[in-house]
Design an enzyme around this catalytic site. Structure first.
Site, short mmCIF file in Angstrom:
data_model
loop_
_atom_site.label_atom_id
_atom_site.label_comp_id
_atom_site.label_asym_id
_atom_site.label_seq_id
_atom_site.Cartn_x
_atom_site.Cartn_y
_atom_site.Cartn_z
N TYR A 82 43.71 72.33 58.05
CA TYR A 82 43.72 70.90 58.35
C TYR A 82 42.58 70.18 57.63
O TYR A 82 41.42 70.59 57.71
CB TYR A 82 43.60 70.62 59.85
CG TYR A 82 43.17 69.20 60.10
CD1 TYR A 82 44.03 68.15 59.74
CD2 TYR A 82 41.92 68.88 60.62
CE1 TYR A 82 43.63 66.82 59.91
CE2 TYR A 82 41.52 67.56 60.78
CZ TYR A 82 42.38 66.54 60.42
OH TYR A 82 41.98 65.23 60.56
N CYS A 142 67.23 80.62 38.51
CA CYS A 142 66.84 79.48 39.35
C CYS A 142 66.27 78.35 38.52
O CYS A 142 66.18 77.21 38.98
CB CYS A 142 65.78 79.89 40.37
SG CYS A 142 65.73 81.65 40.72
N ALA A 202 66.81 90.03 37.40
CA ALA A 202 65.66 90.13 38.30
C ALA A 202 65.56 91.48 39.01
O ALA A 202 64.55 92.20 38.87
CB ALA A 202 65.70 89.00 39.32
N VAL A 227 78.82 98.10 32.01
CA VAL A 227 79.23 99.31 32.72
C VAL A 227 80.60 99.06 33.32
O VAL A 227 80.83 98.04 33.97
CB VAL A 227 78.19 99.69 33.79
CG1 VAL A 227 78.71 100.85 34.64
CG2 VAL A 227 76.87 100.08 33.12
#
Lengths: 456, 456
Positions: free
Chosen positions: A431, A46, A12, A83
Site C-alpha cells: 500500500y 499470445c 511453448a 508426426v
C-alpha cells in the site's frame, strides 16, 4: 547408454520440455529430437494480436528461440515435419517431411506430446473464403497481415468475443478499422459472469466497437471475386472486408487418440501431476493438448494458455531429464485488455460453482487503482464469490482500467492457498497512495463478502 | 444498559474502530466518544508527500471522513482534546481541552488506544529552527507547504532515506527543488538489502537527486535570521533553504506506559490477535502504537503503516462491538515510489533471516513488467530469499519502473500462506503480453531459487 527423447510439437510446451531436459542432461546422455510441422519454434502465439495491431513491429520479436538457437543447444529440431502416428507399443513415431512427402519412423526412449490445440472452425458457407482468418499460429498472423495490407476496405468483423476476440478487436481498432464483434453469448467474455461481461460490452461500445450479442453466425457470404464480403447471422448481415475467427480451440489430440492414449471429457490428454500421460511410463504431455486440474473445483478443464504450456514443459523436461517436479494444477486465472480496458478473472464463475454444487455468496464493489485522491486513480469493479459456511474464496472477476488486471494475482494466490475471504481481507498487501487505496480493491470485496457471510 | 466506548486518537486506527463499532451497534446500545488532540480526523498521512508535491491539490482530499461526518454517525468526536492519563483500574481517561486547558475525567466500558507514533527528532543544534519540518500530520504538511511558498531558495535537504524520505524527495523534485538526501545508512531504503538499496540510489541519482550516504547529521546550522541554512554532517555541509525530516517514528505509548500496560521491545503496545491489549478485558489497541506479529519470522515488529492501522481498527471495532475478528499478523509488505522508480519489499531481508537463525539462499533476477516484445516493457530487478532444506519463501524485494511495485503482492500472499518457491513457480498468475512475461518476474525468481535449492 544414450537415450533419445522425442518431442512432438515445437512451440511453448514442447520446446520448454526440450530445453529443460537439455539443462538436466547433456547431449552425451540424452539425444533430443523435436518435430514441428510449421516453420517456427518457441514463439508467443499470445503476442500475435499485438503484432497484427502494430504494437510489435517484427514477427521475429515473438520468437523466443529460433530452431538454430535450439540446435546450438543440441536439440535436433526438424521443421515442416509432421508426426503422423505414435506407436507406444514399440516406442516410435512416424513423421512425414512436408516438403518431400517422405515418411520414416523414429524410435524414442521418452516421448513428449505437445501437439497444442486446433481452432474451432465451424462448417459454415464461406468459412474457407479469402479474407477469413484464424490467429493461432505465426503463419496465420502473417496471412492476416497480408490481407490487411492488400485490402482497401476498413470494415472488420471479429467472430467470437473471448479473449482472442477482444484482443483482435483492439488490434484492428489500432490499425484504423471499423470493428464489429459478433458474439454467440449474451455478453462478451463468457469466462466472466454475464453481469461482469456487460461491463466489458459497455466499455467496448464506448471504444467505438460495434458489439453484436446473442448472434449465431450462419454464413460468411462472399463476393463475385470469391472474397468474404460479410458475416451473416439469422437476423442480419454485417459487411466485412476482413473476418477474424476467434471462436476458441480444442485440444489437438488426433495422434494421441489413435495411439490409444487416455483422453478426458474435453478431448485433452490426461496426465498425472508430473505431466506423465496416465498409464504410461515414458510418455509426457503438456500445453494446449492436455486437461489440467482446477484446484478450486477439483475438476479437469482445458485451458489453452501459453503460461501453462511453458510451466508444464519445464516440469516435463525436469522429469524426463531424471529430476522430479510437479504441476499442481490451475485456478483459472486469465487477464486481457482491449485498449485501456483491463479484464481479469480467476477461480469459479457463478455457473461453475453451481455446477460443482457449491453454495456461495457474491459481492460486487467499485474501487480505484490508486488512492482516490491520487492522480489517475482509475475505477475498477471487482466481483467476488465466497463459499457459504466456510468463507472460502471461490473466484474473482475484475473489469477496470489501468492497474486493474494484474490485481487478480492476489486472488489467484489466495485461491491456490485455499484462503477464506476473512484471510484475504487481512492480507498484508503493498500500500501507498500511488499504488492502491488503503484497502486494496480485492480486499474491499473480501471485506464486503465477509460482512455478508457474517462474522466468524 | 448503554455502554460507552472511548477512543484515544482520531486517525486511521481509532476512527476505523469507532466506525466499525458503530456499524455493529447503534447509538442506543453504544455511546462512542473519540478524543483527538489535532484538528482533523481520519486522514491519509501517507498522502502528505503527494499533497506537498502538488499531485493532490487540496488538503481536504486527504481527509476520508471529517469530524462532522463522524458526528452524523453518532460518534462524539472531541477535537483539540488530549488524553493525559488512562486509569485502567477505574475505567476512565482524563482529557484536557487544548484551547481552554480544562481537564476532566471520562469513564469507559471499553477503550481503544490509537495514539499513533511520534517522529524521531534527534537532539541536534537547530532541530527546532524555522525551515525544519516533519511530515507526520496534516498540520506538519501545512507548515511545510507554508515554508515552501514563502521561501525563495530552491535547495531542499531531506534527512533520512526510508520511504518517507524518498517520497518527500519526489515531492520536492516535483516542486522544482534541487534535492539532496542525507542518509545514515550505506544505501537508501534500509528496508531493502544493501544490494537492492544500491539500485535505488543509482536510480535516484539518475533522477537528479544528490544522494549522501553513510552520513550522520551533526547539526542544522542556522542563519542570522534564525532560519535553517544547511545540514551539517561530520564531513560536509549541505546548503538548505528547507529541511525535511524523514527519520522514522516510534510508537506513541507514553500514556499506555504510565498506565502500566504491556509494551514490547520496540516500545509498542502488546495485543493478542483480536487486538485486545494483553492482560486486559476491555482495552484494545491498534495502528502505529502497537507491535504486530511478523508471520515469517514469528517475531514482533513495529510497522507504522496506514493500511495496518485501518485493518486493525476494523478488527477492534468488530470485537468492541460484540463480534469476533482477528488480525493474524503481517509479512512486512511495503511499496513506494520516487518519480517513475518503484520500490517494493515483503518478508525477510538477509539480516532479518540471519537474526532469526534461518539458513537461506538468495537469487536476483532481471525481468520486465510486460512481455519483452511488448511496448513499454519496463525492466525490474527481483531478489528472493528462500529457506534451505524446506524451500520456503522468506522474502522478496523489487526495484523497477512502472508495473514493478504491486507485483510484491504475489509474494506477500505466498508468504502468508507459507508457500515454497516451488509452489510460487507453479502459481497460476495472470498472463497476457501487455501485463507480464510468460513467467511473471516473481516466478522467474522463484524458478531460479528452486533450481539453486535443487530439485525437490
Amino acid at each position: 547408454m544414450r537415450e533419445r527423447l522425442v518431442v512432438i510439437g515445437g512451440d511453448a510446451a514442447g520446446m520448454s520440455a526440450a530445453s529443460q531436459a537439455r539443462r538436466m542432461r547433456g547431449p552425451d546422455e540424452l539425444e533430443i529430437v523435436a518435430f514441428e510441422r510449421g516453420h517456427f519454434t518457441s514463439y508467443s502465439a499470445c503476442g500475435i494480436p499485438y503484432w497484427v495491431g502494430g504494437d510489435v513491429e517484427d514477427r521475429d520479436e515473438l520468437i523466443a528461440r529460433t530452431p538454430e538457437e535450439h540446435r546450438a543447444r543440441h536439440i535436433d529440431v526438424r521443421l515442416r515435419t509432421e508426426v503422423t502416428e505414435i506407436d507406444v507399443e514399440r516406442g516410435r513415431v512416424r513423421a512425414r517431411d512436408l516438403e518431400s512427402g517422405a515418411e520414416s519412423w523414429t524410435s524414442y526412449d521418452k516421448l513428449v506430446i505437445a501437439t497444442g490445440a486446433r481452432p474451432v472452425r465451424p462448417d459454415l458457407p464461406g468459412i474457407d473464403a479469402a479474407g477469413v482468418h484464424g490467429v493461432q499460429t505465426l503463419d496465420d498472423g502473417q496471412a492476416l497481415l497480408d490481407t490487411l495490407t492488400r485490402t482497401e476496405g476498413r470494415r472488420a468483423v471479429v467472430v467470437g468475443a473471448g479473449y482472442i476476440g477482444v484482443e483482435m478487436a483492439e488490434a484492428l481498432i489500432n490499425r484504423g478499422y471499423e470493428v464489429t464483434v459478433v458474439n454467440r453469448g449474451r455478453e462478451p467474455m463468457a469466462t466472466l459472469d454475464p453481469d461482469m461481461g456487460r461491463l466489458v460490452r459497455e466499455a467496448m461500445t464506448g471504444l467505438g466497437i460495434t458489439m453484436v450479442d446473442d448472434a449465431e453466425v450462419t454464413a460468411l457470404p462472399t463476393g463475385a471475386d470469391g472474397r468474404v464480403r460479410a458475416v451473416a447471422t439469422a437476423d442480419a448481415e454485417y459487411p466485412a472486408d476482413v473476418v477474424v475467427l476467434g471462436i476458441g480451440v480444442r485440444p489437438e489430440t488426433t495422434l494421441a487418440r489413435a495411439a490409444g492414449l487416455p483422453l478426458g471429457d474435453h478431448g485433452g490428454l490426461l496426465t498425472d501431476r508430473s505431466m506423465r500421460v496416465r498409464g504410461q511410463e515414458n510418455v509426457w504431455a503438456g500445453g494446449d493438448c492436455v486437461e489440467v486440474l482446477d484446484l478450486v473445483s477439483g475438476q479437469l478443464r482445458h485451458i489453452p494458455l501459453g503460461t501453462h504450456a511453458n510451466k508444464q514443459g519445464q516440469i516435463i523436461g525436469t522429469n524426463a531429464g531424471g529430476g522430479y517436479a510437479t504441476f499442481p494444477g490451475v485456478v483459472g486465472t486469465a487477464v486481457s485488455k482491449v485498449c485501456d480496458l483491463e479484464i481479469a478473472r480467476t477461480g469459479l464463475r457463478e455457473k461453475d460453482a453451481h455446477r460443482v454444487g457449491l453454495r456461495f455468496e457474491t459481492v460486487t464493489i467499485e474501487s480505484t487503482s490508486r488512492a482516490g485522491y491520487y492522480p489517475d486513480a482509475a475505477p475498477m469493479t471487482v466481483k467476488m464469490l465466497a463459499e457459504l459456511g466456510t468463507g472460502r474464496l471461490l473466484g474473482v472477476q475484475i473489469v477496470g482500467r489501468e492497474g486493474a488486471g494484474k490485481r487478480v494475482d492476489i486472488a489467484a494466490v489466495a485461491l491456490t492457498a485455499g484462503m477464506t475471504v476473512y484471510q484475504v481481507a487481512a492480507l498484508d498487501l503493498g500500500y501507498a497512495p500511488p499504488f492502491s487505496p488503503v484497502w486494496d480493491p480485492v480486499q474491499v470485496a473480501a471485506r464486503k463478502a465477509a460482512a455478508k457471510l457474517g462474522a466468524r
